[in-house]
Design a protein around this motif. Structure first.
Motif, PDB file in Angstrom:
ATOM      1  N   ILE A 232       0.622  -1.144   0.135  1.00 32.20           N
ATOM      2  CA  ILE A 232      -0.090  -0.028  -0.069  1.00 32.20           C
ATOM      3  C   ILE A 232       0.931   1.254   0.162  1.00 32.20           C
ATOM      4  O   ILE A 232       0.712   2.170  -0.809  1.00 32.20           O
ATOM      5  CB  ILE A 232      -1.046  -0.029   1.287  1.00 32.20           C
ATOM      6  CG1 ILE A 232      -1.575  -1.288   1.546  1.00 32.20           C
ATOM      7  CG2 ILE A 232      -1.839   1.356   1.131  1.00 32.20           C
ATOM      8  CD1 ILE A 232      -2.792  -1.424   0.134  1.00 32.20           C
ATOM      9  N   PHE A 233       1.723   1.262   0.835  1.00 32.76           N
ATOM     10  CA  PHE A 233       2.828   2.370   0.725  1.00 32.76           C
ATOM     11  C   PHE A 233       3.420   2.613  -0.489  1.00 32.76           C
ATOM     12  O   PHE A 233       3.288   3.749  -0.988  1.00 32.76           O
ATOM     13  CB  PHE A 233       3.858   2.157   2.042  1.00 32.76           C
ATOM     14  CG  PHE A 233       5.200   3.004   1.788  1.00 32.76           C
ATOM     15  CD1 PHE A 233       5.340   4.168   2.183  1.00 32.76           C
ATOM     16  CD2 PHE A 233       6.310   2.049   1.252  1.00 32.76           C
ATOM     17  CE1 PHE A 233       6.434   4.955   1.957  1.00 32.76           C
ATOM     18  CE2 PHE A 233       7.461   2.956   1.342  1.00 32.76           C
ATOM     19  CZ  PHE A 233       7.459   4.157   1.362  1.00 32.76           C
ATOM     20  N   MET A 234       4.050   1.506  -1.256  1.00 31.02           N
ATOM     21  CA  MET A 234       4.608   1.651  -2.398  1.00 31.02           C
ATOM     22  C   MET A 234       3.638   2.291  -3.463  1.00 31.02           C
ATOM     23  O   MET A 234       4.133   3.072  -4.289  1.00 31.02           O
ATOM     24  CB  MET A 234       5.293   0.444  -2.958  1.00 31.02           C
ATOM     25  CG  MET A 234       6.467  -0.078  -2.111  1.00 31.02           C
ATOM     26  SD  MET A 234       7.881   0.953  -2.368  1.00 31.02           S
ATOM     27  CE  MET A 234       8.515   0.471  -3.944  1.00 31.02           C
ATOM     28  N   ARG A 235       2.173   1.881  -3.643  1.00 24.95           N
ATOM     29  CA  ARG A 235       1.320   2.122  -4.437  1.00 24.95           C
ATOM     30  C   ARG A 235       0.887   3.963  -4.298  1.00 24.95           C
ATOM     31  O   ARG A 235       0.583   4.544  -5.105  1.00 24.95           O
ATOM     32  CB  ARG A 235       0.258   1.411  -4.569  1.00 24.95           C
ATOM     33  CG  ARG A 235       0.526  -0.023  -4.924  1.00 24.95           C
ATOM     34  CD  ARG A 235      -0.588  -0.893  -4.731  1.00 24.95           C
ATOM     35  NE  ARG A 235      -0.364  -2.170  -5.286  1.00 24.95           N
ATOM     36  CZ  ARG A 235      -0.765  -3.306  -4.853  1.00 24.95           C
ATOM     37  NH1 ARG A 235      -1.817  -3.305  -3.815  1.00 24.95           N
ATOM     38  NH2 ARG A 235      -0.484  -4.582  -5.389  1.00 24.95           N
ATOM     39  N   ALA A 236       1.307   4.258  -2.756  1.00 31.33           N
ATOM     40  CA  ALA A 236       0.924   5.526  -2.746  1.00 31.33           C
ATOM     41  C   ALA A 236       2.260   6.545  -3.158  1.00 31.33           C
ATOM     42  O   ALA A 236       2.115   7.797  -3.117  1.00 31.33           O
ATOM     43  CB  ALA A 236       0.571   5.901  -1.180  1.00 31.33           C
ATOM     44  N   LEU A 237       3.276   6.028  -3.187  1.00 26.40           N
ATOM     45  CA  LEU A 237       4.504   6.892  -3.672  1.00 26.40           C
ATOM     46  C   LEU A 237       4.475   7.689  -4.946  1.00 26.40           C
ATOM     47  O   LEU A 237       4.824   8.654  -4.838  1.00 26.40           O
ATOM     48  CB  LEU A 237       5.864   5.874  -3.760  1.00 26.40           C
ATOM     49  CG  LEU A 237       6.505   5.680  -2.565  1.00 26.40           C
ATOM     50  CD1 LEU A 237       7.898   4.658  -2.986  1.00 26.40           C
ATOM     51  CD2 LEU A 237       6.876   6.805  -1.712  1.00 26.40           C
ATOM     52  N   PRO A 238       3.893   7.305  -5.960  1.00 29.71           N
ATOM     53  CA  PRO A 238       3.871   8.053  -7.150  1.00 29.71           C
ATOM     54  C   PRO A 238       3.146   9.401  -6.919  1.00 29.71           C
ATOM     55  O   PRO A 238       3.505  10.325  -7.435  1.00 29.71           O
ATOM     56  CB  PRO A 238       3.192   7.137  -8.197  1.00 29.71           C
ATOM     57  CG  PRO A 238       3.399   5.660  -7.820  1.00 29.71           C
ATOM     58  CD  PRO A 238       3.469   5.830  -6.503  1.00 29.71           C
ATOM     59  N   ASP A 239       2.040   9.257  -6.345  1.00 24.27           N
ATOM     60  CA  ASP A 239       1.134  10.640  -6.458  1.00 24.27           C
ATOM     61  C   ASP A 239       2.002  11.383  -5.013  1.00 24.27           C
ATOM     62  O   ASP A 239       2.038  12.724  -5.475  1.00 24.27           O
ATOM     63  CB  ASP A 239      -0.238  10.118  -5.765  1.00 24.27           C
ATOM     64  CG  ASP A 239      -1.033   9.651  -6.512  1.00 24.27           C
ATOM     65  OD1 ASP A 239      -0.710   9.642  -7.920  1.00 24.27           O
ATOM     66  OD2 ASP A 239      -2.047   9.031  -6.132  1.00 24.27           O
ATOM     67  N   ILE A 240       2.757  10.672  -4.098  1.00 28.47           N
ATOM     68  CA  ILE A 240       3.445  11.851  -3.244  1.00 28.47           C
ATOM     69  C   ILE A 240       4.461  12.343  -3.799  1.00 28.47           C
ATOM     70  O   ILE A 240       4.439  13.714  -3.616  1.00 28.47           O
ATOM     71  CB  ILE A 240       3.776  10.693  -1.844  1.00 28.47           C
ATOM     72  CG1 ILE A 240       2.535  10.295  -1.307  1.00 28.47           C
ATOM     73  CG2 ILE A 240       4.498  11.821  -0.930  1.00 28.47           C
ATOM     74  CD1 ILE A 240       2.873   9.386   0.098  1.00 28.47           C
ATOM     75  N   LEU A 241       5.115  11.690  -4.406  1.00 25.02           N
ATOM     76  CA  LEU A 241       6.620  12.067  -5.182  1.00 25.02           C
ATOM     77  C   LEU A 241       6.195  13.076  -6.123  1.00 25.02           C
ATOM     78  O   LEU A 241       6.641  14.340  -6.440  1.00 25.02           O
ATOM     79  CB  LEU A 241       7.397  11.167  -5.491  1.00 25.02           C
ATOM     80  CG  LEU A 241       7.979  10.359  -4.356  1.00 25.02           C
ATOM     81  CD1 LEU A 241       8.886   9.184  -4.988  1.00 25.02           C
ATOM     82  CD2 LEU A 241       8.859  11.116  -3.392  1.00 25.02           C
ATOM     83  N   ALA A 242       4.931  12.852  -6.825  1.00 21.59           N
ATOM     84  CA  ALA A 242       4.730  13.623  -7.880  1.00 21.59           C
ATOM     85  C   ALA A 242       4.334  15.194  -7.285  1.00 21.59           C
ATOM     86  O   ALA A 242       4.374  16.104  -8.027  1.00 21.59           O
ATOM     87  CB  ALA A 242       3.703  13.141  -8.865  1.00 21.59           C
ATOM     88  N   ALA A 243       3.441  15.068  -6.259  1.00 21.68           N
ATOM     89  CA  ALA A 243       2.885  16.263  -5.634  1.00 21.68           C
ATOM     90  C   ALA A 243       3.988  17.127  -5.014  1.00 21.68           C
ATOM     91  O   ALA A 243       3.807  18.265  -4.676  1.00 21.68           O
ATOM     92  CB  ALA A 243       1.655  15.982  -4.635  1.00 21.68           C
ATOM     93  N   ARG A 244       4.957  16.428  -4.513  1.00 24.52           N
ATOM     94  CA  ARG A 244       6.015  17.067  -3.559  1.00 24.52           C
ATOM     95  C   ARG A 244       7.390  16.872  -4.374  1.00 24.52           C
ATOM     96  O   ARG A 244       8.068  15.931  -4.151  1.00 24.52           O
ATOM     97  CB  ARG A 244       5.790  16.563  -2.192  1.00 24.52           C
ATOM     98  CG  ARG A 244       4.515  16.787  -1.664  1.00 24.52           C
ATOM     99  CD  ARG A 244       4.079  18.106  -1.311  1.00 24.52           C
ATOM    100  NE  ARG A 244       5.172  18.936  -0.769  1.00 24.52           N
ATOM    101  CZ  ARG A 244       4.821  20.087  -0.693  1.00 24.52           C
ATOM    102  NH1 ARG A 244       3.820  20.875  -1.335  1.00 24.52           N
ATOM    103  NH2 ARG A 244       5.799  20.913  -0.022  1.00 24.52           N
ATOM    104  N   PRO A 245       7.603  17.421  -5.177  1.00 27.26           N
ATOM    105  CA  PRO A 245       8.996  17.329  -6.092  1.00 27.26           C
ATOM    106  C   PRO A 245      10.245  17.586  -5.469  1.00 27.26           C
ATOM    107  O   PRO A 245      11.121  17.116  -5.931  1.00 27.26           O
ATOM    108  CB  PRO A 245       8.802  18.618  -7.194  1.00 27.26           C
ATOM    109  CG  PRO A 245       8.093  19.238  -6.897  1.00 27.26           C
ATOM    110  CD  PRO A 245       6.835  18.787  -5.886  1.00 27.26           C
ATOM    111  N   LYS A 246      10.096  17.898  -4.295  1.00 23.16           N
ATOM    112  CA  LYS A 246      11.424  18.291  -3.478  1.00 23.16           C
ATOM    113  C   LYS A 246      11.424  16.906  -2.407  1.00 23.16           C
ATOM    114  O   LYS A 246      12.548  17.092  -1.683  1.00 23.16           O
ATOM    115  CB  LYS A 246      11.398  19.536  -2.741  1.00 23.16           C
ATOM    116  CG  LYS A 246      11.746  20.771  -3.904  1.00 23.16           C
ATOM    117  CD  LYS A 246      11.904  22.085  -2.934  1.00 23.16           C
ATOM    118  CE  LYS A 246      12.324  23.097  -3.911  1.00 23.16           C
ATOM    119  NZ  LYS A 246      12.483  24.481  -3.684  1.00 23.16           N
TER     120      LYS A 246
END
Length: 416
Positions: A232-246
């Motif tokens: 579940i954590f890994m599937r959330a990563l793309p959205d988190i990293l896309a929204a927070r580029p730093k």
């Protein structure tokens, strides 16, 4: 007083108690463990023991675990016979019942009181098995799980007293067990844990250290596996990293499997999820740190702006309470073991275990608006201090129950 600890991975749940007893002095303490390299603990003797028997891979599934546990239990008895021959007979035994190590001790020492650690009763429903539809149980699983409970049933009669660390874990056991159990956590050394705004963590890939000034979020589990919501954590990563580029994520944990079905892929569930996510994330901002020393774990949490803790209904991790003690802002799964120690909006933020989009959205909100969540960390620490602090809360409870099984001359003085 003479105390024997029995735990296949000693010190395990007894770490804080052992350290405290050693500091008090005046006790002769011995531990038995299955480790081939037993820990060297000044102030006590730790010996490795060998299980008397291990079942073959072809052993009957319904009795294989019992066979394994009997081998461990008799291995402990043989080790205890050697201790007795050398003049050591304990006044009290403390041990984990889950691997059968205590099973035969009353046959050897019928008059020695035993306190057993009852961690989990294997449930066909309401626990980890069958919770996640992505990993369905087989039709035979309920029977295999219940067969494993033969060890629990045998040991509730072996011990003079048992204890479970959380109310949820205690409630997994049948009601018939409860008169012999007390509920008290192992305890968190909150006095040694806390926030540290000066903490920094060096990342080799960056060739520099990161601090609270960097946008760091974290995830931790002993092993990266579905029981701890790694998928579940890994599937959330793309959205988190896309929204927070730093933002960067620091991931702590091994690639083995502690609980549940093992991955069929070399590299475990990490390899599976890396393959699934593919190029949808910037892997340069994903830092897999493996298992780290305890001091490094503290620093990593102390620089984290948002810590993620996920679990199916199962044994609660020490790390959640430790992170709360360090005033971390935590986004956790809205599952029963977590709800016992954390309240949404007060001491942390809870999200649906099965919803990676909701997890991502909550983490993004914390990273975007950290000021709106500043109250969570101090409230989480205050809750740990009130309910789970080792020195002030849990140690007195454990000592009280230990002393009730001992003659007055052998009782351990209460702190303070």
């Amino acid at each position: 007083m003479k105390i024997l600890f029995v735990h296949q991975n000693f010190p395990g749940q007894y770490r804080q108690l052992v350290n405290w007893l050693i500091a008090q002095g005046g006790h002769q303490m011995v531990a038995l463990t299955q480790s081939k390299t037993p820990p060297q603990i000044p102030g006590m003797a730790v010996y490795g023991y060998t299980p008397h028997h291990r079942p073959s891979d072809k052993a009957y599934a319904l009795s294989k675990y019992w066979e394994e546990c009997c081998g461990a239990g008799f291995g402990v008895v043989r080790a205890c016979r050697k201790l007795e021959a050398e003049g050591f007979v304990p006044d009290l035994v403390l041990g984990h019942v889950g691997w059968g190590e205590l099973t035969f001790l009353k046959q050897l020492w019928p008059d020695v009181p035993i306190i057993g650690f009852f961690e989990y009763f294997y449930l066909a429903r309401g626990g980890s098995v069958g919770f996640d539809p992505e990993f369905p149980a087989s039709p035979d699983t309920p029977f295999v799980m219940h067969a494993r409970n033969a060890v629990n049933f045998a040991n509730i009669e072996t011990v003079d007293l048992g204890h479970s660390p959380t109310r949820w874990q205690m409630e997994t056991f049948p009601k018939s067990f409860h008169p012999k159990l007390y509920c008290c956590h192992d305890g968190i050394r909150a006095d040694l844990l806390g926030p540290n705004p000066e903490a920094d963590v060096r990342l080799g890939r960056l060739n520099r250290s990161v601090t609270r000034e960097d946008e760091i979020f974290t995830y931790m589990a002993r092993n990266m596996e579905p029981t701890r919501g790694f998928h579940i954590f890994m599937r959330a990563l793309p959205d988190i990293l896309a929204a927070r580029p730093k933002a960067r994520v620091l991931v702590i944990g091994g690639s083995e499997t502690s609980y549940g079905k093992k991955s069929n892929l070399q590299g475990g569930y990490r390899a599976e999820m890396e393959r699934e996510i593919g190029d949808r994330v910037d892997w340069d901002r994903v830092h897999f740190l493996g298992r780290v020393p305890y001091g490094d774990f503290q620093k990593i949490i102390q620089i984290s702006r948002c810590h993620i803790y996920l679990t199916v209904p199962f044994v609660l991790s020490w790390s959640l309470l430790e992170c709360m003690a360090m005033e971390a802002t935590i986004v956790a799964s809205d599952t029963a073991p977590v709800r016992e120690v954390m309240t949404h909006g007060e001491t942390g933020l809870l999200v649906d275990f099965f919803n990676p989009e909701a997890l991502a959205g909550q983490v993004i909100d914390v990273l975007e608006r950290p000021g709106d969540h500043l109250h969570l960390g101090p409230a989480a620490r205050a809750h740990v201090l009130e309910k789970y602090d080792f020195l002030s809360r849990t140690l007195p409870v454990h000592l009280d129950h230990m002393n009730h099984l001992l003659p007055r001359a052998k009782q351990i003085p209460m702190p303070g």
